[in-house]
Design an enzyme around this catalytic site. Structure first.
Site, PDB file in Angstrom:
ATOM      1  N   GLY A   1       0.800  -1.219   0.000  1.00  0.00           N
ATOM      2  CA  GLY A   1       0.000   0.000   0.000  1.00  0.00           C
ATOM      3  C   GLY A   1       0.836   1.273   0.000  1.00  0.00           C
ATOM      4  CB  ALA A   2       4.437   1.955   0.511  1.00  0.00           C
TER       5      ALA A   2
ATOM      6  NE  ARG B   1      -3.971  -2.436  -3.192  1.00  0.00           N
ATOM      7  CZ  ARG B   1      -2.792  -2.957  -2.855  1.00  0.00           C
ATOM      8  NH1 ARG B   1      -1.675  -2.371  -3.267  1.00  0.00           N
ATOM      9  NH2 ARG B   1      -2.717  -4.045  -2.116  1.00  0.00           N
TER      10      ARG B   1
ATOM     11  CE  LYS C   1       5.898  -2.963  -2.376  1.00  0.00           C
ATOM     12  NZ  LYS C   1       4.841  -2.596  -1.416  1.00  0.00           N
ATOM     13  CB  SER C   2       2.166  -1.465  -8.027  1.00  0.00           C
ATOM     14  OG  SER C   2       2.316  -2.529  -7.163  1.00  0.00           O
ATOM     15  CB  THR C   3       1.440   3.830  -7.806  1.00  0.00           C
ATOM     16  OG1 THR C   3       0.331   3.118  -7.253  1.00  0.00           O
ATOM     17  CG2 THR C   3       0.954   5.098  -8.468  1.00  0.00           C
TER      18      THR C   3
ATOM     19  NE  ARG D   1      -3.903  -6.946  -4.949  1.00  0.00           N
ATOM     20  CZ  ARG D   1      -2.696  -6.519  -4.591  1.00  0.00           C
ATOM     21  NH1 ARG D   1      -2.016  -5.711  -5.377  1.00  0.00           N
ATOM     22  NH2 ARG D   1      -2.184  -6.892  -3.450  1.00  0.00           N
TER      23      ARG D   1
ATOM     24  NE  ARG E   1      -2.093  -8.026   1.122  1.00  0.00           N
ATOM     25  CZ  ARG E   1      -1.383  -8.097   0.007  1.00  0.00           C
ATOM     26  NH1 ARG E   1      -0.699  -7.055  -0.394  1.00  0.00           N
ATOM     27  NH2 ARG E   1      -1.359  -9.197  -0.719  1.00  0.00           N
TER      28      ARG E   1
END
Ligand code: ADP
Ligand code: 5GP
Length: 197
Positions: free
Chosen positions: A14-15, A137, A17-19, A44, A148
């Site tokens: 949720g930090a 999200r 990273k993927s974005t 997902r 998580r």
């Protein structure tokens, strides 16, 4: 070892990273390559098999681990994740900067290998904001969310361990965090571009 250094991106779920990685891979399409991990979790919405992850069963994953196909693997929030040798080699064969998005156990394990990456941690401005982002999200069940968030507390402490990361980037404003990420990687980006020319 020829070629540019790989980059490890870690930090709590949720930090962002993927974005951030999506932005980087879009702007520098031929410079960076993503190490596609294996996972036993369910895809997902919008995630593609072979692109975001190799989605596999636990049996398949364990067989691969036993056969020595993985550089590292770890249990995270009730699922197994791992980086295969083939995933990293596929990127390095193209002289691209290999990006590994892995959890803190992965970071510890990669430190025992000869991969020699740059270690970056992406952190949220606060635990409360992280929780809000994860909830918004809408990808996790209540149980997964709680797991998580527990892991996130440990990860936020881990990022403060001296010498663990080359850089800790706080993802408060997305544009600022992305600029910081690019500036940390600018030398490697140039090296990769030179190698490809
Ligand atoms: P991770 O890959 O680290 O688990 P994500 O990239 O999925 O995290 O980001 C978690 C959520 O937070 C996503 O819904 C994303 O759109 C959002 N998000 C990412 N960065 C920011 C930011 N700087 N400000 C607000 N929301 C953000
Ligand atoms: P998610 O399920 O949100 O995609 O990922 C959960 C966590 O697993 C994240 O912290 C992510 O960095 C980590 N992760 C993803 N792939 C790997 C991997 O191959 N190895 C390890 N150790 N962690 C991974």
């Amino acid at each position: 070892m020829a070629g540019p250094r790989p980059v490890v991106i870690s930090g709590p779920s949720g930090a962002g990273k993927s974005t951030l990685l999506k932005l980087l891979l879009k702007e520098y399409e031929h410079v960076f390559g993503f190490s596609v991990s294996h996972t036993t979790r369910n895809p997902r919405q919008g995630e593609e098999n072979g692109k975001d992850y190799h989605f596999v069963t636990r049996d398949e994953m364990l067989r691969g681990i036993e056969a020595g196909e993985f550089i590292e693997n770890a249990e995270f929030s009730g699922n197994r994740y791992g980086t295969s040798k083939a995933a990293v080699q596929a990127v390095q064969a193209k002289n691209q900067i290999c990006i590994l998005d892995i959890d803190m156990q992965g970071v510890r394990n990669i430190k025992k290998t000869d991969l020699c990456p740059i270690y970056l941690s992406i952190q949220p401005p606060s635990f409360e904001i992280l929780e809000e982002r994860l909830r918004k999200r809408k990808t996790e069940s209540q149980e997964s969310l709680e797991k998580r968030l527990m892991a996130a507390k440990l990860d936020m402490e881990f990022s403060k361990e001296p010498g663990m990361f080359d850089e800790v980037i706080i993802n408060d404003d997305l544009e600022d965090a992305y600029s910081r990420l690019k500036s940390v990687l600018i030398e490697e980006i140039q090296k990769a571009k030179d190698l490809q020319n």
